[in-house]
Design an enzyme around this catalytic site. Sequence first.
Site, PDB file in Angstrom:
ATOM      1  N   GLY A  71       0.821  -1.198   0.000  1.00  0.00           N
ATOM      2  CA  GLY A  71       0.000   0.000   0.000  1.00  0.00           C
ATOM      3  C   GLY A  71       0.861   1.256   0.000  1.00  0.00           C
ATOM      4  O   GLY A  71       0.529   2.260  -0.636  1.00  0.00           O
ATOM      5  N   THR A  72       1.962   1.191   0.704  1.00  0.00           N
ATOM      6  CA  THR A  72       2.867   2.338   0.773  1.00  0.00           C
ATOM      7  C   THR A  72       3.383   2.684  -0.628  1.00  0.00           C
ATOM      8  O   THR A  72       3.429   3.866  -1.007  1.00  0.00           O
ATOM      9  CB  THR A  72       4.046   2.005   1.716  1.00  0.00           C
ATOM     10  OG1 THR A  72       3.504   1.668   2.999  1.00  0.00           O
ATOM     11  CG2 THR A  72       5.008   3.168   1.853  1.00  0.00           C
ATOM     12  N   ASN A 150      -7.199   4.205   9.627  1.00  0.00           N
ATOM     13  CA  ASN A 150      -6.715   2.921  10.140  1.00  0.00           C
ATOM     14  C   ASN A 150      -6.856   2.797  11.656  1.00  0.00           C
ATOM     15  O   ASN A 150      -6.978   1.692  12.176  1.00  0.00           O
ATOM     16  CB  ASN A 150      -5.258   2.677   9.726  1.00  0.00           C
ATOM     17  CG  ASN A 150      -4.382   3.883   9.912  1.00  0.00           C
ATOM     18  OD1 ASN A 150      -4.662   4.953   9.379  1.00  0.00           O
ATOM     19  ND2 ASN A 150      -3.317   3.730  10.678  1.00  0.00           N
ATOM     20  N   GLN A 178      -7.515   0.652   4.089  1.00  0.00           N
ATOM     21  CA  GLN A 178      -8.331   0.079   5.169  1.00  0.00           C
ATOM     22  C   GLN A 178      -9.784  -0.119   4.769  1.00  0.00           C
ATOM     23  O   GLN A 178     -10.507  -0.864   5.428  1.00  0.00           O
ATOM     24  CB  GLN A 178      -8.275   0.966   6.423  1.00  0.00           C
ATOM     25  CG  GLN A 178      -6.936   0.976   7.105  1.00  0.00           C
ATOM     26  CD  GLN A 178      -6.543  -0.381   7.715  1.00  0.00           C
ATOM     27  OE1 GLN A 178      -7.366  -1.292   7.866  1.00  0.00           O
ATOM     28  NE2 GLN A 178      -5.264  -0.530   8.039  1.00  0.00           N
ATOM     29  N   GLY A 199      -2.848  -5.967  -0.204  1.00  0.00           N
ATOM     30  CA  GLY A 199      -3.233  -7.362  -0.045  1.00  0.00           C
ATOM     31  C   GLY A 199      -3.324  -7.842   1.393  1.00  0.00           C
ATOM     32  O   GLY A 199      -4.279  -8.529   1.772  1.00  0.00           O
ATOM     33  N   THR A 236       9.717  -7.532 -12.342  1.00  0.00           N
ATOM     34  CA  THR A 236       9.023  -8.809 -12.563  1.00  0.00           C
ATOM     35  C   THR A 236       7.936  -8.996 -11.514  1.00  0.00           C
ATOM     36  O   THR A 236       8.158  -8.753 -10.327  1.00  0.00           O
ATOM     37  CB  THR A 236      10.039  -9.971 -12.512  1.00  0.00           C
ATOM     38  OG1 THR A 236      11.017  -9.716 -13.523  1.00  0.00           O
ATOM     39  CG2 THR A 236       9.368 -11.311 -12.774  1.00  0.00           C
ATOM     40  N   CYS A 324       3.759   4.265  18.526  1.00  0.00           N
ATOM     41  CA  CYS A 324       4.843   3.358  18.912  1.00  0.00           C
ATOM     42  C   CYS A 324       5.768   3.012  17.750  1.00  0.00           C
ATOM     43  O   CYS A 324       6.916   2.663  17.956  1.00  0.00           O
ATOM     44  CB  CYS A 324       4.293   2.089  19.533  1.00  0.00           C
ATOM     45  SG  CYS A 324       2.972   1.369  18.589  1.00  0.00           S
TER      46      CYS A 324
HETATM   47  N1  PLP Z   1      -2.527   3.249   4.281  1.00  0.00           N
HETATM   48  C1  PLP Z   1      -3.233   2.857   5.340  1.00  0.00           C
HETATM   49  C2  PLP Z   1      -4.485   3.592   5.693  1.00  0.00           C
HETATM   50  C3  PLP Z   1      -2.789   1.787   6.120  1.00  0.00           C
HETATM   51  O1  PLP Z   1      -3.492   1.420   7.194  1.00  0.00           O
HETATM   52  C4  PLP Z   1      -1.596   1.130   5.747  1.00  0.00           C
HETATM   53  C5  PLP Z   1      -1.064   0.041   6.574  1.00  0.00           C
HETATM   54  O2  PLP Z   1      -1.334  -0.067   7.754  1.00  0.00           O
HETATM   55  C6  PLP Z   1      -0.909   1.568   4.610  1.00  0.00           C
HETATM   56  C7  PLP Z   1      -1.408   2.637   3.894  1.00  0.00           C
HETATM   57  C8  PLP Z   1       0.353   0.911   4.165  1.00  0.00           C
HETATM   58  O3  PLP Z   1       0.088  -0.331   3.563  1.00  0.00           O
HETATM   59  P1  PLP Z   1       1.257  -1.408   3.448  1.00  0.00           P
HETATM   60  O4  PLP Z   1       1.483  -1.954   4.809  1.00  0.00           O
HETATM   61  O5  PLP Z   1       0.732  -2.425   2.483  1.00  0.00           O
HETATM   62  O6  PLP Z   1       2.441  -0.692   2.914  1.00  0.00           O
END
Ligand code: PLP
Length: 387
Positions: A71-72, A150, A178, A199, A236, A324
Amino acid sequence: MNIVYTDNNATTRVAPEVLEEMLPYLSEYYGNPSSMHSFGGNVGRKITEARAKVADLINADPDEIVFTSCGTESDNAAIHAALEVNPQKRHIITSNVEHPAVKNTLERLQKKGYTVTFAPVDTGGRLDTDLVYKNMSEDTALVTLMWANNETGVIFPIKEVAKKANERGIIFHTDAVQAVGKIPIDVKDSGVDMLSLSGHKIHAPKGVAALYVKKGLKFSSFMTGGHQEKGRRGGTENTASIIGLGKACELAKGHFWEMDKRVRQMRDYLERQLLEKIPSSSINGEIKNRLPNTLSIGFDAVEGESILLLMDQAGICASSGSACTSGSLDPSHVLMAMKVPFESAHGTIRFSLSIYNTLEEMDHIVTVLPQVIKRLRDMSPFWKNQN
Ligand code: PLP
């Protein structure tokens, strides 16, 4: 000891059906989907199937899905693309409760000379949309807002803000990491230009995610390299995990009812019982407009970390409301932005449920937690002075 896992906003277990779908692609079918031979081509076809399933979950077209590593990365890729295709624009709008994937990326851009408006939220975690609209200008390249928070589960009015951004010709991205899989999402109806999903929040493995990029939107790849993902993301493909993500999306589509009914009822039950049994406890975030699986609850005059440790001894996994990850015990930026009183923010615990939880597990928490809080409060001079 059985584990009661209520930390599903942190990560989820891989669904057995997902694992089963993936395993052959970690053993027999190891071909490269870009290869000319049919051994690789067969894997490519499975990826095409997975792309269609991911697209189906959010009502996108398969071509609008770009697979990424997390997600990042999806968030970074969206922000990068919006700025690259609009090099003359130097302003971004977001909220002050975003995940670090967006928050820290934008803070770094600030240091590089971009102007970022961090729109505030109120004590219920609701976005100040007027401030967002007032700050939209000719110079705004991007509005990026999370679909759901989140920590608190509070849902932002994405469709409404996306519409205003569209009217002003501003790219709109949403971090829906989320929200996807927990509530129905329709990218066409909501009018977003880009959307991130991940995922490991929806019972697929860690290390695979996707970015939805609306057809026709100018895009510039974050990860340059090979021609994979139609040139939108080099590298890949993580084939087995992408196939797993496809399966997880297919399963999630069949689980919305259960999320909305059974999981929501379990969460509400847990919430009611804890509020009833533990004095000086309070919910963080707007009660009505939340994800069905998330409960952020603060207990006055106790430390979240101590609660977590004692719950851990009883086999319960949850999260605290502190920052934390940054090694600090200060309340998180989300709770601070919501102006949650310090004594309650410090003692905040996040429970996040999944379809794998049961009512018996909620009862275990309801039995353990009041004793934990009492034990900690009995040791707290602050609590004794007040009571
Ligand atoms: N965005 C939100 C709202 C999240 O809660 C998270 C992960 O906790 C992320 C982005 C990042 O996702 P990832 O852990 O797949 O990089």
